[in-house]
Each structure stands twice: as structure tokens, then as C-alpha cells.
Scaffold this motif. Sequence first.
Motif, mmCIF file in Angstrom:
data_model
loop_
_atom_site.group_PDB
_atom_site.id
_atom_site.type_symbol
_atom_site.label_atom_id
_atom_site.label_comp_id
_atom_site.label_asym_id
_atom_site.label_seq_id
_atom_site.Cartn_x
_atom_site.Cartn_y
_atom_site.Cartn_z
ATOM 1 N N SER A 100 3.788 29.895 108.347
ATOM 2 C CA SER A 100 2.873 28.657 107.916
ATOM 3 C C SER A 100 2.099 28.755 106.873
ATOM 4 C CB SER A 100 2.061 28.391 109.201
ATOM 5 O OG SER A 100 0.861 29.358 109.157
ATOM 6 N N LYS A 101 1.744 27.739 106.196
ATOM 7 C CA LYS A 101 1.014 27.461 105.163
ATOM 8 C C LYS A 101 -0.469 28.485 105.316
ATOM 9 C CE LYS A 101 -1.139 24.373 102.017
ATOM 10 N NZ LYS A 101 -1.074 22.981 101.831
ATOM 11 N N ASN A 102 -1.023 28.438 106.413
ATOM 12 C CA ASN A 102 -2.268 28.753 106.855
ATOM 13 C C ASN A 102 -2.179 30.533 106.807
ATOM 14 O OD1 ASN A 102 -3.708 26.710 107.306
ATOM 15 N ND2 ASN A 102 -3.408 26.566 109.584
ATOM 16 N N PHE A 131 -0.029 32.011 104.939
ATOM 17 C CA PHE A 131 0.110 32.267 103.384
ATOM 18 C C PHE A 131 -1.191 32.296 102.637
ATOM 19 C CE2 PHE A 131 0.649 30.621 98.944
ATOM 20 C CZ PHE A 131 1.358 31.641 98.492
ATOM 21 N N ILE A 132 -1.918 31.290 102.943
ATOM 22 C CA ILE A 132 -3.278 31.152 102.365
ATOM 23 C C ILE A 132 -4.258 32.282 102.808
ATOM 24 C CG2 ILE A 132 -5.573 29.650 102.201
ATOM 25 C CD1 ILE A 132 -3.650 27.221 102.259
#
Length: 143
Positions: free
Chosen positions: A60-62, A64-65
Motif C-alpha cells: 500500500s501507499k501507507n 511506502f510512505i
Amino acid sequence: MKDIFENLLNYIQNSIFWLSAGFISAIGGIDGDIRVLFYLTIIDCITGFLKAIKERNVLSKNMFIGFIIRKPAIYLGIATMYQLDKASFMKDINVSLRVCMITGCIIMESISIMENLTKLGIKFPGIIENILAVKKENLDKDK
């Protein structure tokens, strides 16, 4: 060919050494506070990964961030606060911005670990949740 490989390996080892030494110097050295934050950062990454596995959103993007952007940014913030502490105009205040930054990050990482573990089904005593909630509230007020 063997000499080329040995030279390349030696170059890589030296580069890692000097980059690590520069990083450690930039954050003000390795003391107890940084050590605690480093361990909590690792624990937060592990618990976040386990939570992502449970929720089936590992890519997910979370994630990665959190792993690629937020974690290094914490240490860049500490390096910035340490450099400000060393600046001559900061000698007038008797507060270490580095220590304040590390303390805030320790609280944030602790709360994140608790949230991850709660989503994994781990229950915490109310007193622990209350203490961290109060600390988080105090951090939010200072913003």
C-alpha cells in the motif's frame, strides 16, 4: 578479475563506513535516547509490516510512505535540531532541540507500535494507553 572484485568490495565497505560516520556525527552521536528511538523505529516497522500482512495491504501507499519517507525524515529532523543546537544563537536557551525532537519521536513511535499491536489483537492495560494519550495530546498542543 579477482583484484577488481576485491577493490570494488573495499570501495563499498569504505563508502558505507564514511557515510555511517557522517550520519552518526550529523545526529549528534549515539546516546541512550537515539538508541531507544532506533529500536522503536525497527519495532514499529516490524509491527506495521505484520499489520499490513494481516490486512492484506503490504504494497500500500501507507507502507511506502511510512518506511521509505517517514522513517528517514525522522532522523533528518534530528540532524537538523542537532545542528541548530550547535548554532551560536541557540546558546541563550537552556533547552536541547535535539532531545526535544527525539522525545517527541519516541512518543510517536510508541503510539504507532501500540496502534499496530492493537490491530493485531494485542490488548494493553488502560494506564499505558492513558499515559501515551496524554503525551500525544501534549505534543499536539505544541504544534
